[in-house]
Enzyme design. Structure first.
Site, PDB file in Angstrom:
ATOM      1  N   GLY A   1      -4.945   1.105  10.831  1.00 21.63           N
ATOM      2  CA  GLY A   1      -5.396   1.449  12.152  1.00 21.63           C
ATOM      3  C   GLY A   1      -6.870   1.038  12.622  1.00 21.63           C
ATOM      4  N   CYS A   2      -7.323   0.902  13.488  1.00 19.13           N
ATOM      5  CA  CYS A   2      -8.587   0.496  14.129  1.00 19.13           C
ATOM      6  C   CYS A   2      -9.722   1.719  13.888  1.00 19.13           C
ATOM      7  CB  CYS A   2      -8.663   0.106  15.618  1.00 19.13           C
ATOM      8  SG  CYS A   2      -7.997   1.129  16.597  1.00 19.13           S
ATOM      9  N   HIS A   3      -9.277   2.739  14.334  1.00 18.95           N
ATOM     10  CA  HIS A   3     -10.224   3.984  13.983  1.00 18.95           C
ATOM     11  C   HIS A   3     -10.123   4.335  12.365  1.00 18.95           C
ATOM     12  CE1 HIS A   3     -11.180   5.667  17.878  1.00 18.95           C
ATOM     13  NE2 HIS A   3     -10.022   5.616  18.179  1.00 18.95           N
ATOM     14  N   SER A   4      -9.163   3.985  11.631  1.00 12.02           N
ATOM     15  CA  SER A   4      -9.229   4.289  10.320  1.00 12.02           C
ATOM     16  C   SER A   4     -10.017   3.207   9.506  1.00 12.02           C
ATOM     17  CB  SER A   4      -7.857   4.575   9.907  1.00 12.02           C
ATOM     18  OG  SER A   4      -6.787   3.826  10.169  1.00 12.02           O
TER      19      SER A   4
ATOM     20  N   THR B   1     -12.512   1.587  10.524  1.00  9.82           N
ATOM     21  CA  THR B   1     -13.954   2.025  10.948  1.00  9.82           C
ATOM     22  C   THR B   1     -14.416   2.867  10.203  1.00  9.82           C
ATOM     23  OG1 THR B   1     -13.503   1.266  13.133  1.00  9.82           O
ATOM     24  CG2 THR B   1     -15.518   2.091  12.945  1.00  9.82           C
TER      25      THR B   1
END
Length: 350
Positions: free
Chosen positions: A153-156, A158
């Site tokens: 995922g994008c948040h993960s 980052t």
């Protein structure tokens, strides 16, 4: 001249699907052979996204109409929960196919964790067991030989990129990690939603999924693996009124004998030579505008006021390194191409 890698993009009418088209249209070793959509089936890609006018792209078709003949690799940019059966069917039809999945369906290795976070049993457990977690910089060898890659995922992405090396080195306390991660509007997808109207989100910031965001499960998995024991980070995502980007403020508690300077040194050593991760000089604060449109990640380490704490800041473009750019990087790796192929674009600034 070597024949191109023929690719199909499932879910091409969404933001991550269109970003894949943008990146792959100029990739020197890949050719887009099929594009699928649901509601937009039958249309030209340029009718859905006018920026692609002038490109010779296949028309959008339904997944049922997809012809896998001649297709070497499939990108799945489909909603969570639907991808499992789609990919299972793809492999049943063509076992030698390579798949890079941008949904959350194959990111978690524990079936019970998947059921807990996503509310239903996994429908393709045998594929879940073989999927490689697609964060190239930290899992390169497992990805290289994979048939199925689960894009993180994008948040993960980052948060995992800066935190995992620090946990592996024993420099921070796994039980005291606090993450506030702000994302642009494209992270919410392209479907029409009242709460995403301009007048609903502009000139303000709000948290969402507080204490229960599904990307937390990826943090639990990867942080725990790196630490060698459970790690339950406090993770709060926020929506901010910009189109692209994620900006994560991460507060960590230092292990005995560690300093903020040692954290910076560990990250600089880990990512030395990595083409897409830049560790800024100690004390320098990254800015999301400096990675916009690129596959780059910028990391900064700053000493906190308390001698036992430090602040780590991480930023990337959620549609590129947070999704489609990372998917192309995974494609390059499993196909034997240079990882940077088709991903050399610099950030768009201003």
């Amino acid at each position: 001249m070597t024949a191109p890698l023929n690719v199909a993009i499932l879910g091409a009418s969404g933001y991550t699907g269109s970003e894949l088209v943008r990146l792959l249209a100029r990739h020197p070793r890949a050719a887009i052979r099929a594009l699928t959509a649901d509601r937009k089936a039958g249309q030209a890609m340029a009718d859905v996204f006018p920026q692609f006018a002038g490109l010779d792209l296949p028309r959008l078709v339904t997944i049922a109409e997809l012809d896998l003949a001649g297709v070497d690799l499939v990108f799945c940019a489909l909603p969570h929960g639907t991808t499992q059966t789609v990919i299972k069917d793809l492999f049943a039809k063509k076992p030698e196919l390579k798949v890079v999945d941008l949904s959350a369906d194959f990111r978690l290795t524990d079936p019970e964790a998947y059921a807990t976070w996503y509310g239903h049993a996994h429908q393709a457990l045998e594929l879940q067991a073989e999927a490689a977690f697609g964060l190239v910089e930290l899992n390169r060898e497992a990805i290289r030989g994979a048939r199925l890659v689960a894009n993180p995922g994008c948040h993960s992405t980052t948060s995992i990129l800066p935190v995992v090396p620090l946990l592996r080195a024993g420099l921070i306390d796994p039980a005291n990690i606090v993450i506030v991660s702000s994302t642009g509007m494209s992270g919410a997808g392209r479907a029409a939603k009242e709460e995403m109207l301009f007048s609903e989100v502009s000139e303000g910031v709000h948290a969402y999924g507080v204490g229960k965001h599904r990307h937390t499960s990826e943090l639990d998995q990867e942080f725990g693996k790196a630490a060698g024991r459970p790690s339950l980070a406090t993770f709060t995502p926020q929506l901010i009124p910009m189109n692209r980007g994620i900006y994560a403020n991460i507060t960590v508690t230092l292990a005995a004998g560690a300093t903020a300077e040692r954290l910076h040194e560990a990250l600089a050593t880990t990512y030395a030579g990595e083409p897409f991760v830049q560790v800024l000089p100690f004390g320098k604060v990254p800015q999301s505008r400096h990675v916009r449109g690129s596959n780059n990640v910028q990391l900064g380490v700053i000493a906190d006021r308390g001698p036992d704490r430090a602040i780590v800041i991480s930023t990337l473009d959620n549609l590129v390194k947070g999704a489609s750019g990372q998917a192309v990087q995974n494609m390059n790796l499993i196909s034997g191409f240079p990882e940077t192929e088709g991903l050399n674009q610099l950030a768009i600034f201003p």
